[in-house]
Write an enzyme that holds these catalytic residues in place. Structure first.
Site, PDB file in Angstrom:
ATOM      1  N   HIS A   1       0.845  -1.208   0.000  1.00  0.00           N
ATOM      2  CA  HIS A   1       0.000   0.000   0.000  1.00  0.00           C
ATOM      3  C   HIS A   1       0.875   1.250   0.000  1.00  0.00           C
ATOM      4  O   HIS A   1       0.629   2.195  -0.747  1.00  0.00           O
ATOM      5  CB  HIS A   1      -0.882   0.049   1.261  1.00  0.00           C
ATOM      6  CG  HIS A   1      -1.972  -0.974   1.309  1.00  0.00           C
ATOM      7  ND1 HIS A   1      -2.215  -1.742   2.424  1.00  0.00           N
ATOM      8  CD2 HIS A   1      -2.887  -1.344   0.397  1.00  0.00           C
ATOM      9  CE1 HIS A   1      -3.250  -2.545   2.191  1.00  0.00           C
ATOM     10  NE2 HIS A   1      -3.673  -2.321   0.964  1.00  0.00           N
TER      11      HIS A   1
ATOM     12  N   LYS B   1     -16.830  -6.703   6.792  1.00  0.00           N
ATOM     13  CA  LYS B   1     -15.900  -7.585   7.508  1.00  0.00           C
ATOM     14  C   LYS B   1     -15.642  -7.026   8.909  1.00  0.00           C
ATOM     15  O   LYS B   1     -15.703  -5.826   9.106  1.00  0.00           O
ATOM     16  CB  LYS B   1     -14.553  -7.646   6.772  1.00  0.00           C
ATOM     17  CG  LYS B   1     -14.648  -7.836   5.290  1.00  0.00           C
ATOM     18  CD  LYS B   1     -13.306  -7.520   4.633  1.00  0.00           C
ATOM     19  CE  LYS B   1     -13.448  -6.981   3.234  1.00  0.00           C
ATOM     20  NZ  LYS B   1     -12.252  -6.354   2.708  1.00  0.00           N
TER      21      LYS B   1
ATOM     22  N   ARG C   1      -1.652  -6.372  -8.151  1.00  0.00           N
ATOM     23  CA  ARG C   1      -0.414  -7.102  -7.866  1.00  0.00           C
ATOM     24  C   ARG C   1      -0.211  -8.216  -8.878  1.00  0.00           C
ATOM     25  O   ARG C   1       0.803  -8.299  -9.533  1.00  0.00           O
ATOM     26  CB  ARG C   1      -0.478  -7.711  -6.450  1.00  0.00           C
ATOM     27  CG  ARG C   1      -0.421  -6.687  -5.347  1.00  0.00           C
ATOM     28  CD  ARG C   1      -0.946  -7.262  -4.070  1.00  0.00           C
ATOM     29  NE  ARG C   1      -2.352  -7.675  -4.220  1.00  0.00           N
ATOM     30  CZ  ARG C   1      -3.140  -8.036  -3.237  1.00  0.00           C
ATOM     31  NH1 ARG C   1      -2.670  -8.078  -2.022  1.00  0.00           N
ATOM     32  NH2 ARG C   1      -4.393  -8.373  -3.456  1.00  0.00           N
TER      33      ARG C   1
ATOM     34  N   SER D   1      -3.141  -7.595   2.986  1.00  0.00           N
ATOM     35  CA  SER D   1      -3.506  -7.374   4.394  1.00  0.00           C
ATOM     36  C   SER D   1      -4.018  -8.669   5.020  1.00  0.00           C
ATOM     37  O   SER D   1      -3.715  -8.978   6.172  1.00  0.00           O
ATOM     38  CB  SER D   1      -4.599  -6.304   4.507  1.00  0.00           C
ATOM     39  OG  SER D   1      -4.138  -5.082   4.042  1.00  0.00           O
TER      40      SER D   1
HETATM   41  O1  PNS Z   1      -8.921  -2.787   0.046  1.00  0.00           O
HETATM   42  P1  PNS Z   1     -10.229  -3.329  -0.423  1.00  0.00           P
HETATM   43  O2  PNS Z   1     -10.954  -3.974   0.715  1.00  0.00           O
HETATM   44  O3  PNS Z   1     -10.079  -4.224  -1.618  1.00  0.00           O
HETATM   45  O4  PNS Z   1     -11.101  -2.050  -0.887  1.00  0.00           O
HETATM   46  C1  PNS Z   1     -12.360  -2.203  -1.439  1.00  0.00           C
HETATM   47  C2  PNS Z   1     -13.065  -0.842  -1.537  1.00  0.00           C
HETATM   48  C3  PNS Z   1     -13.152  -0.177  -0.182  1.00  0.00           C
HETATM   49  C4  PNS Z   1     -12.314   0.038  -2.503  1.00  0.00           C
HETATM   50  C5  PNS Z   1     -14.490  -1.103  -2.101  1.00  0.00           C
HETATM   51  O5  PNS Z   1     -15.093  -2.113  -1.357  1.00  0.00           O
HETATM   52  C6  PNS Z   1     -15.377   0.137  -2.078  1.00  0.00           C
HETATM   53  O6  PNS Z   1     -15.142   1.083  -2.784  1.00  0.00           O
HETATM   54  N1  PNS Z   1     -16.423   0.096  -1.225  1.00  0.00           N
HETATM   55  C7  PNS Z   1     -17.334   1.189  -1.052  1.00  0.00           C
HETATM   56  C8  PNS Z   1     -18.720   0.834  -1.532  1.00  0.00           C
HETATM   57  C9  PNS Z   1     -18.828   0.977  -3.031  1.00  0.00           C
HETATM   58  O7  PNS Z   1     -18.662   2.030  -3.594  1.00  0.00           O
HETATM   59  N2  PNS Z   1     -19.119  -0.160  -3.672  1.00  0.00           N
HETATM   60  C10 PNS Z   1     -19.204  -0.245  -5.115  1.00  0.00           C
HETATM   61  C11 PNS Z   1     -17.841  -0.507  -5.726  1.00  0.00           C
HETATM   62  S1  PNS Z   1     -17.994  -1.568  -7.057  1.00  0.00           S
END
Ligand code: PNS
Length: 194
Positions: free
Chosen positions: A19, A43, A92, A130
């Site tokens: 990150h 989660k 990645r 993570s």
């Molecule tokens: O690090 P992560 O857990 O892969 O991040 C995922 C994240 C937070 C970027 C994604 O879950 C998100 O943007 N959630 C907010 C809700 C949202 O906008 N959902 C639609 C995205 S397709």
């Protein structure tokens, strides 16, 4: 350098070297990079949002155009409210691609003016996530080199306090008689020996 704000959204539970590597790369190509921690994740996180905010602030103190924030609800709505021009995400390995593609296309459907930009972290972090870091740390394994030192320290604290809580809970359960009455600690010791 690109004009405008980019959002780097994620859970960052905990932040890893991968990150941080991406934040450093992103800070070089965007005028301002806002690292946005999702608050309402389904989660159950290892670190609270406040803890992640504190760690990320400490880790990015040297990056003057990087800001740490939190958001709730739809990411594109948050990005719009920040007047961001794009979303930054890391890829990645090929295994990340499918999920990232789905998310980028869904976000584009929700907000066609917002572009998603993908960047690759250094290859030495290509296997670092993570989730794996949490798993290794919880099992007592070393996470040196996978996360920044302050995160390593916080992980150790978390795991130790979780173990202490578990030991206390077992002791309390041991002291409670099946009928619900607390046993004398001496009695518990005798039972254990038996
Ligand atoms: O690090 P992560 O857990 O892969 O991040 C995922 C994240 C937070 C970027 C994604 O879950 C998100 O943007 N959630 C907010 C809700 C949202 O906008 N959902 C639609 C995205 S397709």
């Amino acid at each position: 350098m690109n004009k405008g704000i980019a959002i780097y959204p994620g859970s960052f539970d905990p932040p890893t070297n991968g990150h941080l590597d991406l934040m450093e790369r992103g800070s070089k190509i965007f005028e301002e990079l806002v690292v946005a921690i999702l608050r309402n994740s389904e989660k159950s996180p290892m670190f609270s949002v406040a803890e992640r905010l504190e760690m990320l602030r400490a880790l990015t103190g040297h990056l003057k155009n990087v800001r740490i924030d939190t958001f709730d609800g739809l990411m594109v709505e948050y990005a719009k409210s920040m007047q961001a021009v794009c979303i930054l995400r890391g890829i990645r390995a090929i295994s990340d691609y499918e999920y990232e593609l789905q998310m980028a296309l869904m976000n584009r459907k929700l907000e066609p003016t917002l572009e998603t930009v993908f960047m690759m972290p250094a290859d030495k972090y290509s296997y670092v996530s993570s989730r794996l870091v949490r798993e290794v740390a919880q099992a007592g394994g070393p996470v040196k080199g996978l996360v920044p030192e302050i995160v390593e320290h916080k992980l150790r604290e978390k795991v130790t306090s979780a173990k202490q809580r578990e030991t206390r809970a077992i002791e309390i359960l041991d002291r409670i008689d099946l009928g619900g009455k607390e046993l004398d600690p001496k009695e518990t010791k005798r039972k254990k020996k038996a």
